[in-house]
Write a protein that holds these residues in place. Structure first.
Motif, PDB file in Angstrom:
ATOM      1  N   VAL A 429      -7.420   7.458  -5.609  1.00 53.49           N
ATOM      2  CA  VAL A 429      -7.495   6.163  -5.577  1.00 53.49           C
ATOM      3  C   VAL A 429      -5.918   5.445  -5.670  1.00 53.49           C
ATOM      4  O   VAL A 429      -5.494   4.739  -4.835  1.00 53.49           O
ATOM      5  N   ASN A 430      -5.178   5.950  -6.812  1.00 51.21           N
ATOM      6  CA  ASN A 430      -3.981   5.426  -7.038  1.00 51.21           C
ATOM      7  C   ASN A 430      -3.029   6.139  -6.001  1.00 51.21           C
ATOM      8  O   ASN A 430      -2.152   5.256  -5.304  1.00 51.21           O
ATOM      9  N   VAL A 431      -3.389   7.201  -5.222  1.00 53.37           N
ATOM     10  CA  VAL A 431      -2.401   7.713  -4.166  1.00 53.37           C
ATOM     11  C   VAL A 431      -2.734   6.701  -2.780  1.00 53.37           C
ATOM     12  O   VAL A 431      -1.870   6.538  -2.191  1.00 53.37           O
ATOM     13  N   ALA A 432      -4.006   6.414  -2.838  1.00 55.49           N
ATOM     14  CA  ALA A 432      -4.375   5.531  -1.641  1.00 55.49           C
ATOM     15  C   ALA A 432      -3.750   4.292  -1.517  1.00 55.49           C
ATOM     16  O   ALA A 432      -3.476   3.639  -0.434  1.00 55.49           O
ATOM     17  N   VAL A 433      -3.528   3.486  -2.601  1.00 61.73           N
ATOM     18  CA  VAL A 433      -2.959   2.391  -2.872  1.00 61.73           C
ATOM     19  C   VAL A 433      -1.346   2.355  -2.280  1.00 61.73           C
ATOM     20  O   VAL A 433      -0.823   1.713  -1.504  1.00 61.73           O
ATOM     21  N   ILE A 434      -0.852   3.521  -2.678  1.00 59.82           N
ATOM     22  CA  ILE A 434       0.617   3.930  -2.362  1.00 59.82           C
ATOM     23  C   ILE A 434       0.706   3.950  -0.768  1.00 59.82           C
ATOM     24  O   ILE A 434       1.466   3.344  -0.232  1.00 59.82           O
ATOM     25  N   TYR A 435      -0.340   4.747  -0.215  1.00 58.32           N
ATOM     26  CA  TYR A 435      -0.259   5.006   1.199  1.00 58.32           C
ATOM     27  C   TYR A 435      -0.503   3.765   1.987  1.00 58.32           C
ATOM     28  O   TYR A 435       0.459   3.538   2.831  1.00 58.32           O
ATOM     29  N   LEU A 436      -1.308   2.774   1.526  1.00 52.66           N
ATOM     30  CA  LEU A 436      -1.778   1.504   2.366  1.00 52.66           C
ATOM     31  C   LEU A 436      -0.551   0.635   2.061  1.00 52.66           C
ATOM     32  O   LEU A 436      -0.397  -0.191   2.899  1.00 52.66           O
ATOM     33  N   ARG A 437       0.025   0.481   1.024  1.00 53.44           N
ATOM     34  CA  ARG A 437       0.999  -0.394   0.617  1.00 53.44           C
ATOM     35  C   ARG A 437       2.428   0.089   1.871  1.00 53.44           C
ATOM     36  O   ARG A 437       2.997  -0.962   2.154  1.00 53.44           O
ATOM     37  N   ARG A 438       2.502   1.326   1.797  1.00 53.74           N
ATOM     38  CA  ARG A 438       3.726   1.835   2.791  1.00 53.74           C
ATOM     39  C   ARG A 438       3.306   1.555   4.263  1.00 53.74           C
ATOM     40  O   ARG A 438       4.146   1.255   5.285  1.00 53.74           O
ATOM     41  N   ASN A 439       1.924   1.831   4.662  1.00 44.12           N
ATOM     42  CA  ASN A 439       1.688   1.816   6.088  1.00 44.12           C
ATOM     43  C   ASN A 439       0.913   0.744   6.405  1.00 44.12           C
ATOM     44  O   ASN A 439       0.629   0.621   7.687  1.00 44.12           O
ATOM     45  N   ARG A 440       0.244  -0.024   5.780  1.00 47.21           N
ATOM     46  CA  ARG A 440      -0.510  -1.025   6.146  1.00 47.21           C
ATOM     47  C   ARG A 440      -0.027  -2.403   5.367  1.00 47.21           C
ATOM     48  O   ARG A 440      -0.864  -3.129   4.582  1.00 47.21           O
ATOM     49  N   PRO A 441       1.131  -2.686   5.142  1.00 47.45           N
ATOM     50  CA  PRO A 441       1.694  -3.879   4.514  1.00 47.45           C
ATOM     51  C   PRO A 441       0.943  -5.313   4.879  1.00 47.45           C
ATOM     52  O   PRO A 441       0.976  -6.130   4.036  1.00 47.45           O
ATOM     53  N   ASP A 442       0.705  -5.190   6.326  1.00 42.51           N
ATOM     54  CA  ASP A 442       0.061  -6.360   6.946  1.00 42.51           C
ATOM     55  C   ASP A 442      -1.116  -6.735   6.308  1.00 42.51           C
ATOM     56  O   ASP A 442      -1.740  -8.101   6.468  1.00 42.51           O
ATOM     57  N   LEU A 443      -1.946  -5.815   5.591  1.00 38.41           N
ATOM     58  CA  LEU A 443      -3.266  -6.260   5.377  1.00 38.41           C
ATOM     59  C   LEU A 443      -3.492  -7.156   4.262  1.00 38.41           C
ATOM     60  O   LEU A 443      -2.618  -7.106   3.246  1.00 38.41           O
ATOM     61  N   GLU A 444      -4.571  -8.115   4.204  1.00 37.52           N
ATOM     62  CA  GLU A 444      -4.632  -8.982   3.346  1.00 37.52           C
ATOM     63  C   GLU A 444      -5.452  -8.665   2.218  1.00 37.52           C
ATOM     64  O   GLU A 444      -6.616  -7.780   2.122  1.00 37.52           O
ATOM     65  N   ARG A 445      -4.531  -8.729   0.688  1.00 38.56           N
ATOM     66  CA  ARG A 445      -5.109  -8.190  -0.405  1.00 38.56           C
ATOM     67  C   ARG A 445      -5.172  -9.480  -1.345  1.00 38.56           C
ATOM     68  O   ARG A 445      -4.529 -10.065  -1.686  1.00 38.56           O
ATOM     69  N   SER A 446      -6.598  -9.396  -1.656  1.00 37.99           N
ATOM     70  CA  SER A 446      -7.104 -10.024  -2.895  1.00 37.99           C
ATOM     71  C   SER A 446      -6.609 -10.064  -4.152  1.00 37.99           C
ATOM     72  O   SER A 446      -6.611 -10.849  -5.239  1.00 37.99           O
TER      73      SER A 446
END
Length: 525
Positions: A429-446
């Motif tokens: 899960v920690n790795v998933a956060v890093i991946y999506l921050r780098r590759n999907r910065p456009d996604l809306e995060r609550s």
């Protein structure tokens, strides 16, 4: 228009949807397009596709969205706050001395590193699959399967191991009335008995509640958790009447190394906070409430652990705890001299086991529901009852398997291996956060992980460190479990994966749509 999925599916990205038509004319073409093993293991499932499918099971029957932040928080607290606090001080205080409360704070901060990553992912991908779904969206099918198999170990096997302890505490409760269950009915074969009846009864009770409905189960769990917390607060109130500040001197008799060793020991008392993330498809407002529930549960559990440890050390010098079992019960008995104290805590322990079984069994059924939608496990685990809005068939299958395991099988080392499976899922899960921050910065995060990327990196490293500190026997058992999982994947998941069933062209088109920051316009069927 190319076929992007087998069956009519709504693709969601942002607030827009695409309806994908069914390819019913040439089903053989789907199998012919299956990718190589290496390509299949690396195929990721788009987040938009996950969200569009969420909230319903096999056949489209919807789950009931009935959970608010209170119920979600109590699910995590119920899965975390168990019987361990009743006995763990006897094991950890000799390591840290009076500074045991500092060990709990350190362990809580270590768990918090992963908890904040769970909070971000739960708000971003509010589906029932928890870390399995997060891994599928970021690292591909192979890692997602490994994570899902680890979650089976964390949930189904660990809940059976917890239920096994019911026999002991039921006997302690009955002892107050001069009664006792014979070993034949309170111990599994291999431990001097025939069947652990209390363990079976508790699992069956939880199974029936979950079949009746998630909302009813959540309210009953909330009531049980409040009682659990009340019993621990009662201990603190009594212990503080015998408080002696001199018991905290010297604060660090075993040095900083002792505090660190105790922190590693008590870290596993925090496992369970991720349970709320499996309720993403039954929360009324998952993007808002899931992160709040995960963080609130960490605050509640850490506060209780620190308060109990301070009260216990204040009541008795740290050397008293060495070799002491059920330290909290003994402290209360010595202070009050009342025999009913053991009865109260035995009842509390049975309730603690019941809430853990209820919440963890719930989480297991929802993870398998999510895996079923992807074709990783049989469809029966994804069938949702129109009457109750719950996966009745999957709940009955899992509940029966867990009940038989708890009642008849001495779990031994397999239960110990659940720690590795849990830590591995946390690391992913920690790795998933890093991946999506780098590759999907456009996604809306609550919710956003603070101090990124330091926090998720430290969270992953902490999990790896704790895994490496576990014994060789535990690693061997875990390795055998993973070999079984690989066999199951090749026997079923490899052939039935819905992501793998897409042709290369269709998969690329679906992935391209998912990665586009522009809203996807609805297409004509």
């Amino acid at each position: 228009m190319p076929v992007l999925w087998r069956g009519n599916r709504n693709y969601l990205e942002g607030t827009s949807r695409v309806t994908v038509p069914v390819n019913t004319e040439n089903p053989a073409a789907v199998g012919a397009a299956r990718p190589s093993l290496g390509a299949q293991l690396l195929r990721r499932k788009p987040i938009g596709q996950m969200v569009s499918e969420s909230g319903s099971g096999e056949g489209g029957t919807p789950l009931v969205r009935s959970f608010g932040v209170l119920q979600l928080t109590m699910i995590s607290v119920g899965a975390t706050l168990g019987t361990g606090i009743l006995v763990i001080l006897g094991e950890s205080v000799p390591l840290a001395g009076p500074a045991i409360w500092i060990s709990f704070v350190i362990a809580g901060l270590a768990a918090l590193l992963s908890a904040v990553s769970y909070a971000e992912m739960a708000g971003l991908v509010p589906v029932a699959g928890s870390s399995y779904s997060y891994s599928y969206a970021t690292m591909g099918e192979g890692m997602a399967w490994i994570c899902g198999w680890c979650l089976v170990l964390e949930y189904a096997v660990s809940v059976a191991a917890v239920a096994v302890g019911a026999g002991q505490y039921v006997n302690e409760t009955l002892a107050a009335f001069g009664q006792v269950l014979p070993d034949a009915l309170s111990q599994p074969p291999g431990d001097g008995g025939m069947v652990n009846v209390p363990a079976v009864v508790i699992v069956v009770f939880a199974m029936i509640l979950l079949v009746r409905g998630a909302r009813e189960s959540a309210w009953i769990n909330t009531a049980i958790v409040i009682i659990k917390i009340g019993i621990l607060v009662f201990f603190c109130a009594v212990a503080f009447t015998a408080f002696n500040a001199g018991n905290f001197e010297p604060l660090l008799p075993m040095g900083a190394a002792g505090v660190s060793a105790a922190a590693s020991s008590v870290f596993f008392s925090y496992i369970g906070f991720d349970a709320a993330s499996t309720a993403g498809e039954e929360a009324r407002n998952p993007k808002r409430d899931l992160p709040r529930a995960i963080m609130l549960s960490m605050v509640i559990v850490t506060s209780i652990y620190v308060l109990v440890s301070v009260a216990a050390i204040g009541a008795r010098p740290w050397g008293w705890f060495d070799g002491t079992e059920a330290a909290l019960v003994q402290i209360l008995h010595e202070i009050t001299g009342q025999p009913w104290i053991a009865l109260v805590f035995s009842i509390g322990a049975v309730l603690a086991i019941a809430s853990i079984v209820l919440t963890v069994l719930y989480g297991q059924t929802r993870i398998l529901l999510s895996m079923s939608r992807d074709g990783m496990v049989p469809k029966i685990f994804g069938r949702v009852s129109r009457r109750t809005g719950t996966p009745v068939a999957g709940t009955l299958i899992i509940g029966t398997a867990v009940a038989l395991t708890a009642g008849l099988v001495p779990l031994g080392a397999l239960a110990d291996a659940t720690s590795i499976g849990t830590l591995f899922a946390f690391a992913l899960v920690n790795v998933a956060v890093i991946y999506l921050r780098r590759n999907r910065p456009d996604l809306e995060r609550s919710f956003r992980v603070p101090l990124y990327p330091i926090t998720p990196i430290l969270g992953a490293l902490m999990c790896a460190y704790l895994m490496l500190n576990l014994g060789a026997d535990t690693w061997i058992t875990f390795g055998i479990w993973m070999l079984v999982g690989i066999a199951v994947y090749f026997g079923y998941g490899r052939r039935n994966s819905k992501v793998a069933a897409l042709s290369e062209q269709d998969y690329r088109e679906l992935t391209t749509r998912a990665m586009s920051p522009e809203p996807v316009k609805a297409a004509n069927p």
